[in-house]
Design a protein around this motif. Structure first.
Motif, PDB file in Angstrom:
ATOM      1  N   VAL A  32      -0.651   3.289  -6.306  1.00 48.25           N
ATOM      2  CA  VAL A  32      -1.559   2.968  -5.201  1.00 48.25           C
ATOM      3  C   VAL A  32      -0.931   1.915  -4.291  1.00 48.25           C
ATOM      4  CG1 VAL A  32      -3.792   1.918  -4.643  1.00 48.25           C
ATOM      5  CG2 VAL A  32      -3.666   3.697  -6.376  1.00 48.25           C
ATOM      6  N   ARG A  33      -0.224   0.949  -4.865  1.00 45.03           N
ATOM      7  CA  ARG A  33       0.429  -0.078  -4.042  1.00 45.03           C
ATOM      8  C   ARG A  33       1.414   0.536  -3.057  1.00 45.03           C
ATOM      9  NH1 ARG A  33       0.870  -3.573  -9.124  1.00 45.03           N
ATOM     10  NH2 ARG A  33      -0.900  -4.960  -8.872  1.00 45.03           N
ATOM     11  N   THR A  35       1.394   3.647  -1.765  1.00 49.63           N
ATOM     12  CA  THR A  35       0.707   4.382  -0.705  1.00 49.63           C
ATOM     13  C   THR A  35      -0.102   3.455   0.189  1.00 49.63           C
ATOM     14  OG1 THR A  35      -1.098   4.927  -2.224  1.00 49.63           O
ATOM     15  CG2 THR A  35       0.629   6.583  -1.925  1.00 49.63           C
ATOM     16  N   GLN A  36      -0.719   2.416  -0.388  1.00 45.66           N
ATOM     17  CA  GLN A  36      -1.518   1.498   0.417  1.00 45.66           C
ATOM     18  C   GLN A  36      -0.676   0.813   1.485  1.00 45.66           C
ATOM     19  OE1 GLN A  36      -3.371  -1.278  -2.267  1.00 45.66           O
ATOM     20  NE2 GLN A  36      -5.313  -0.180  -2.258  1.00 45.66           N
ATOM     21  N   THR A  37       0.538   0.422   1.138  1.00 40.57           N
ATOM     22  CA  THR A  37       1.400  -0.255   2.108  1.00 40.57           C
ATOM     23  C   THR A  37       1.658   0.637   3.315  1.00 40.57           C
ATOM     24  OG1 THR A  37       2.434  -1.530   0.345  1.00 40.57           O
ATOM     25  CG2 THR A  37       3.630  -1.389   2.421  1.00 40.57           C
ATOM     26  N   GLN A  40      -1.586   1.082   5.340  1.00 36.69           N
ATOM     27  CA  GLN A  40      -1.952  -0.121   6.092  1.00 36.69           C
ATOM     28  C   GLN A  40      -1.108  -0.264   7.356  1.00 36.69           C
ATOM     29  OE1 GLN A  40      -1.498  -3.000   2.968  1.00 36.69           O
ATOM     30  NE2 GLN A  40      -3.647  -2.902   2.390  1.00 36.69           N
ATOM     31  N   THR A  76      -8.699   7.332   4.604  1.00 35.53           N
ATOM     32  CA  THR A  76      -7.579   7.185   3.674  1.00 35.53           C
ATOM     33  C   THR A  76      -7.564   5.784   3.091  1.00 35.53           C
ATOM     34  OG1 THR A  76      -6.277   8.765   4.963  1.00 35.53           O
ATOM     35  CG2 THR A  76      -5.060   7.360   3.441  1.00 35.53           C
ATOM     36  N   THR A  77      -7.734   4.786   3.947  1.00 32.66           N
ATOM     37  CA  THR A  77      -7.767   3.402   3.489  1.00 32.66           C
ATOM     38  C   THR A  77      -8.878   3.204   2.473  1.00 32.66           C
ATOM     39  OG1 THR A  77      -6.864   2.641   5.595  1.00 32.66           O
ATOM     40  CG2 THR A  77      -8.012   0.999   4.260  1.00 32.66           C
ATOM     41  N   LEU A  80      -7.955   4.812  -0.914  1.00 32.42           N
ATOM     42  CA  LEU A  80      -6.871   4.151  -1.644  1.00 32.42           C
ATOM     43  C   LEU A  80      -7.199   2.718  -2.049  1.00 32.42           C
ATOM     44  CD1 LEU A  80      -3.779   5.609   0.219  1.00 32.42           C
ATOM     45  CD2 LEU A  80      -4.642   6.199  -2.060  1.00 32.42           C
ATOM     46  N   ILE A  81      -8.201   2.122  -1.438  1.00 33.31           N
ATOM     47  CA  ILE A  81      -8.677   0.811  -1.895  1.00 33.31           C
ATOM     48  C   ILE A  81      -9.772   1.003  -2.944  1.00 33.31           C
ATOM     49  CG2 ILE A  81      -9.895  -1.296  -1.166  1.00 33.31           C
ATOM     50  CD1 ILE A  81      -8.256  -1.174   1.412  1.00 33.31           C
ATOM     51  N   THR A 107      -7.406   8.386  -5.932  1.00 31.29           N
ATOM     52  CA  THR A 107      -6.040   8.291  -5.419  1.00 31.29           C
ATOM     53  C   THR A 107      -5.561   9.641  -4.908  1.00 31.29           C
ATOM     54  OG1 THR A 107      -5.587   6.464  -6.933  1.00 31.29           O
ATOM     55  CG2 THR A 107      -3.685   7.602  -6.007  1.00 31.29           C
ATOM     56  N   GLY A 110      -7.123  10.184  -1.704  1.00 32.37           N
ATOM     57  CA  GLY A 110      -6.434   9.343  -0.729  1.00 32.37           C
ATOM     58  C   GLY A 110      -5.135   9.953  -0.245  1.00 32.37           C
TER      59      GLY A 110
END
Length: 179
Positions: A32-33, A35-37, A40, A76-77, A80-81, A107, A110
């Motif tokens: 997740v980290r 994809t989150q980056t 964002q 999406t945000t 994934l959060i 996830t 996401g």
């Protein structure tokens, strides 16, 4: 020989259900980290576009694509959060294996939404940059590439290297594995 414990698997890693849930949670957080980056950065960029002078000159179709892209980026945000807030709100309830399954599903949602966001962003950018009838074909080719890398290859590998039966695919889809 000792009888198998209900808390220790008879195959795979020698770990309890709780150990497996902890390991899988940590693996999921790392995924997740990553994809989150990316999400964002993309979402942040999208939020600034409307404030540029060029935005006012876009055709209505491009403005509509932009709005759809921003909405997809927001969705999406959220997806994934979601695993982080899910974990935080259920911590201490002794449901970590179920939490991992739900977070895994969020996830995947996401990542599907990320595919839609990237597709929409590519469509908008290439339409504005190229004004060319080839744009849908280019975007379609890139979407095919993403689907191959993100979904087809993992599904192929799961079936190709599955050890021990047909329920492996169903287990992975629900967030369980026997590694």
């Amino acid at each position: 020989m000792e009888a198998p414990s209900p808390h220790r698997p008879t195959h795979g890693r020698p770990e309890t259900e709780e150990q497996r849930a902890d390991r899988r949670w940590n693996e999921l957080l790392q995924e997740v980290r990553v994809t989150q980056t990316g999400v964002q950065i993309l979402f942040g960029f999208l939020l600034t576009v409307v404030f540029t002078s060029r935005f006012a000159t876009l055709e209505q179709t491009d403005k509509t694509i932009y709005v759809v892209t921003v909405l997809l980026g927001a969705a999406t945000t959220g997806a994934l959060i979601g695993p982080v807030t899910l974990h935080r709100l259920v911590t201490g309830r002794r449901i970590k294996p179920q939490t991992v399954i739900l977070a895994s599903r969020l996830t995947v949602v996401g990542v599907v939404l990320l595919l839609a966001t990237v597709t929409s962003a590519l469509l908008l950018i290439l339409r504005v940059a190229m004004h060319n009838s080839a744009v849908p074909w280019i975007v379609g080719g890139l979407v095919g590439w993403f689907v191959l890398c993100w979904f087809a290859l993992p599904v192929w590998a799961r079936h190709r290297y599955a050890a021990g039966g047909s329920d492996d695919a169903a287990s992975d889809a629900e967030g369980r594995d026997d590694r």
